[in-house]
Design a protein around this motif. Structure first.
Motif, PDB file in Angstrom:
ATOM      1  N   GLN A 209     -16.231  39.728  -6.731  1.00 31.30           N
ATOM      2  CA  GLN A 209     -14.878  39.675  -7.613  1.00 31.30           C
ATOM      3  C   GLN A 209     -15.203  40.075  -9.062  1.00 31.30           C
ATOM      4  OE1 GLN A 209     -14.432  35.612  -9.609  1.00 31.30           O
ATOM      5  NE2 GLN A 209     -12.246  35.909  -9.052  1.00 31.30           N
ATOM      6  N   PRO A 353     -11.163  35.719 -14.163  1.00 37.01           N
ATOM      7  CA  PRO A 353     -11.530  35.587 -12.900  1.00 37.01           C
ATOM      8  C   PRO A 353     -10.794  33.937 -12.279  1.00 37.01           C
ATOM      9  CG  PRO A 353     -13.564  36.294 -14.270  1.00 37.01           C
ATOM     10  CD  PRO A 353     -12.529  35.962 -15.003  1.00 37.01           C
ATOM     11  N   ARG A 354     -10.445  33.304 -13.219  1.00 40.58           N
ATOM     12  CA  ARG A 354      -9.948  32.004 -12.885  1.00 40.58           C
ATOM     13  C   ARG A 354      -8.596  32.395 -12.478  1.00 40.58           C
ATOM     14  NH1 ARG A 354     -11.887  28.591 -17.944  1.00 40.58           N
ATOM     15  NH2 ARG A 354     -11.115  30.378 -19.056  1.00 40.58           N
ATOM     16  N   ASP A 356      -7.565  35.300 -11.005  1.00 42.00           N
ATOM     17  CA  ASP A 356      -7.650  35.848  -9.995  1.00 42.00           C
ATOM     18  C   ASP A 356      -7.985  34.831  -8.463  1.00 42.00           C
ATOM     19  OD1 ASP A 356      -8.405  38.591  -8.653  1.00 42.00           O
ATOM     20  OD2 ASP A 356     -10.121  37.598  -8.104  1.00 42.00           O
ATOM     21  N   TRP A 357      -8.685  33.925  -9.096  1.00 39.35           N
ATOM     22  CA  TRP A 357      -8.922  32.678  -8.063  1.00 39.35           C
ATOM     23  C   TRP A 357      -7.699  32.099  -7.780  1.00 39.35           C
ATOM     24  CZ3 TRP A 357      -8.297  27.477  -7.965  1.00 39.35           C
ATOM     25  CH2 TRP A 357      -9.042  26.861  -7.178  1.00 39.35           C
ATOM     26  N   GLU A 358      -6.757  31.820  -8.555  1.00 42.14           N
ATOM     27  CA  GLU A 358      -5.490  31.101  -8.433  1.00 42.14           C
ATOM     28  C   GLU A 358      -4.837  32.030  -7.324  1.00 42.14           C
ATOM     29  OE1 GLU A 358      -4.602  28.148  -8.894  1.00 42.14           O
ATOM     30  OE2 GLU A 358      -5.885  27.479 -10.356  1.00 42.14           O
ATOM     31  N   TRP A 360      -5.721  34.353  -5.456  1.00 47.25           N
ATOM     32  CA  TRP A 360      -6.124  34.269  -4.017  1.00 47.25           C
ATOM     33  C   TRP A 360      -5.782  33.166  -3.307  1.00 47.25           C
ATOM     34  CZ3 TRP A 360      -8.516  36.909  -0.211  1.00 47.25           C
ATOM     35  CH2 TRP A 360      -9.104  36.388   0.644  1.00 47.25           C
ATOM     36  N   LYS A 361      -5.998  31.954  -3.980  1.00 46.59           N
ATOM     37  CA  LYS A 361      -5.409  30.642  -3.133  1.00 46.59           C
ATOM     38  C   LYS A 361      -3.922  30.674  -2.650  1.00 46.59           C
ATOM     39  CE  LYS A 361      -9.453  28.708  -3.456  1.00 46.59           C
ATOM     40  NZ  LYS A 361     -10.171  28.079  -2.286  1.00 46.59           N
ATOM     41  N   ARG A 373     -12.981  30.704  -0.132  1.00 47.14           N
ATOM     42  CA  ARG A 373     -13.341  31.004  -1.463  1.00 47.14           C
ATOM     43  C   ARG A 373     -13.138  32.606  -1.616  1.00 47.14           C
ATOM     44  NH1 ARG A 373     -19.680  30.560  -1.159  1.00 47.14           N
ATOM     45  NH2 ARG A 373     -19.058  31.688   0.775  1.00 47.14           N
ATOM     46  N   VAL A 374     -12.810  33.053  -2.923  1.00 45.57           N
ATOM     47  CA  VAL A 374     -12.829  34.596  -3.092  1.00 45.57           C
ATOM     48  C   VAL A 374     -13.735  35.234  -2.658  1.00 45.57           C
ATOM     49  CG1 VAL A 374     -12.406  36.354  -4.990  1.00 45.57           C
ATOM     50  CG2 VAL A 374     -11.242  34.131  -5.265  1.00 45.57           C
ATOM     51  N   HIS A 375     -15.216  34.881  -2.654  1.00 47.61           N
ATOM     52  CA  HIS A 375     -16.477  35.577  -1.890  1.00 47.61           C
ATOM     53  C   HIS A 375     -16.453  35.620  -0.604  1.00 47.61           C
ATOM     54  CE1 HIS A 375     -20.249  37.086  -3.072  1.00 47.61           C
ATOM     55  NE2 HIS A 375     -20.719  36.680  -1.965  1.00 47.61           N
TER      56      HIS A 375
END
Length: 434
Positions: A209, A353-354, A356-358, A360-361, A373-375
């Motif tokens: 990420q 990054p947070r 970006d995480w949202e 992705w979800k 997970r993003v990973h």
């Protein structure tokens, strides 16, 4: 009785009725000779103690003169003055977090030279008993072992007791990898959204990420179809810049646990925050002189710094993304902050990054492929590469793994390659009879 010359030990009966022994073991920090004293009721017992000191001196395992530091004192020196120079900010924060939570409350008051293996065993058992994963206990063990190893090299202790303890065993974390069809559905779901190319890059190249969010146009060569992974973006915890961190965060210190059924933190993802430890120095994000925190760019270490080839199809995606970003730059006008980022906010600033995480979800829900997970997008890239028959060492190079065993974790019994191998051995053994 006169003092024995250097390198010579003395044993004598004192006026107090005890037998005494003195052993020269080296020099103090101020240059004076360091002679250690032992005593016992019998001459034989004193000689035994003298021989033990001489043996430790000759082995180079004698501790330095003066009181040995406590675990709390040494961990503070180790983390703040030694490890801070070598560790990445995010890793350094993680080391301190685990030290404050586990090592200091249970071992902090113990003198470093009196630390026993059994005390470490009890700590790890207690961690498992309260529900912590073995991998968590293993990380604590490694932090403590490294600190003790440095203490040993510097003469603070005569042994590293962590070496005498069986490290907590931890299974490798379970990896979730999407199938080829699921990965395509995720990419279809991203079409038309801002920075849609970010997910094409992540799934095709298996970048972490931080590596994707820190990608810069100057390291992309679309003509040669290569990208240099030379930077990564990370959110780093703030550090106090004031002289008294405890007083600075006094108004934020939590002194008692939340009541059962706490409504204040009911919506919080991590639940109620823990009670602050005695002498708490946290809450650096609210310090008026805070430093070294927030979103930072840093260079990756080791094989993580690499050059990765681009698939031809991805080049077209990135060319279209660059044109789209140029239009956004014109729209933002003088509000645009040029960080040369491939993926940025509408004003050119780095993507948190947070956020970006949202995103992705959101994509996972739109694609209907289940949570991950993003990973896990990185795991997907590694698995798909192997399923396409790419040599495992090439996959290791693309993903930037320092150890081939990490790459081997992407091979699964139920993978396409395993099924193909089963079909081949079946044809070899039974094909003639069919």
């Amino acid at each position: 009785m006169g003092r024995a010359p250097n390198l010579h030990s003395s044993v004598y009966l004192g006026s107090d009725g005890w037998w005494h022994g003195r052993v020269w073991v080296g020099y103090r920090d101020d240059g004076r000779p360091d002679r250690r004293h032992v005593r016992a009721r019998s001459k034989a017992e004193v000689r035994k103690k003298v021989r033990r000191l001489e043996r430790d001196r000759d082995r180079g395992t004698i501790s330095k003169a003066g009181r040995a530091p406590t675990v709390r004192e040494w961990m503070t020196v180790y983390l703040d003055d030694i490890a801070a120079r070598e560790l990445a900010p995010k890793t350094h924060y993680d080391y301190w977090s685990k030290t404050r939570t586990w090592i200091l409350p249970h071992l902090g008051g113990v003198r470093l030279d009196r630390l026993q293996p059994e005390q470490l065993d009890r700590l790890y058992t207690r961690m498992i008993d309260v529900g912590k994963a073995p991998s968590h206990a293993l990380k604590v063990h490694r932090i403590l072992s490294r600190a003790l190893e440095v203490a040993l090299r510097r003469g603070k202790v005569s042994r590293n007791v962590a070496r005498l303890v069986d490290a907590p065993s931890a299974r490798p974390p379970a990896m979730k990898a999407f199938t080829e069809d699921e990965a395509r559905r995720i990419l279809r779901a991203s079409r038309g959204r801002r920075n849609a190319a970010r997910w094409s890059v992540g799934l095709a190249l298996g970048l972490r990420q931080g590596e994707v969010l820190g990608l810069r146009w100057s390291y992309l060569d679309l003509g040669q179809r290569t990208v240099k992974v030379f930077w990564q973006l990370q959110r780093t915890a703030w550090r106090h810049g004031c002289e008294d961190p405890h007083a600075c965060g006094a108004r934020l210190h939590k002194t008692r646990p939340c009541p059962s059924g706490c409504a204040v933190h009911a919506e919080a993802k991590r639940g109620c925050p823990p009670v602050c430890p005695k002498g708490c120095t946290r809450h650096a994000s609210r310090c008026p002189q805070r430093r070294n925190g927030g979103l930072l760019f840093r260079e990756p270490k080791g094989k993580s710094r690499r050059t990765v080839p681009l698939p031809p199809e991805l080049v077209e995606v990135l060319q279209a993304h660059r044109s789209w970003q140029e239009r956004e730059r014109v729209t933002a006008s003088n509000l645009w902050e040029d960080h040369d980022l491939v993926f940025a906010q509408p004003n050119g600033r780095p993507i948190d990054p947070r956020d970006d995480w949202e995103e992705w979800k959101t994509l996972l829900k739109m694609a209907g492929v289940g949570d991950a997970r993003v990973h896990d997008g990185r795991h997907t890239a590694g698995t798909l590469l192997l399923e396409q028959g790419v040599d495992i060492r090439v996959v290791q190079e693309i993903l930037g793994h320092s150890d081939l065993r990490v790459t081997q974790g992407y091979t699964h019994v139920g993978s396409v390659l395993a099924q193909d191998a089963a079909a081949r051995i079946g044809r070899a053994l039974f094909g003639g009879a069919q």
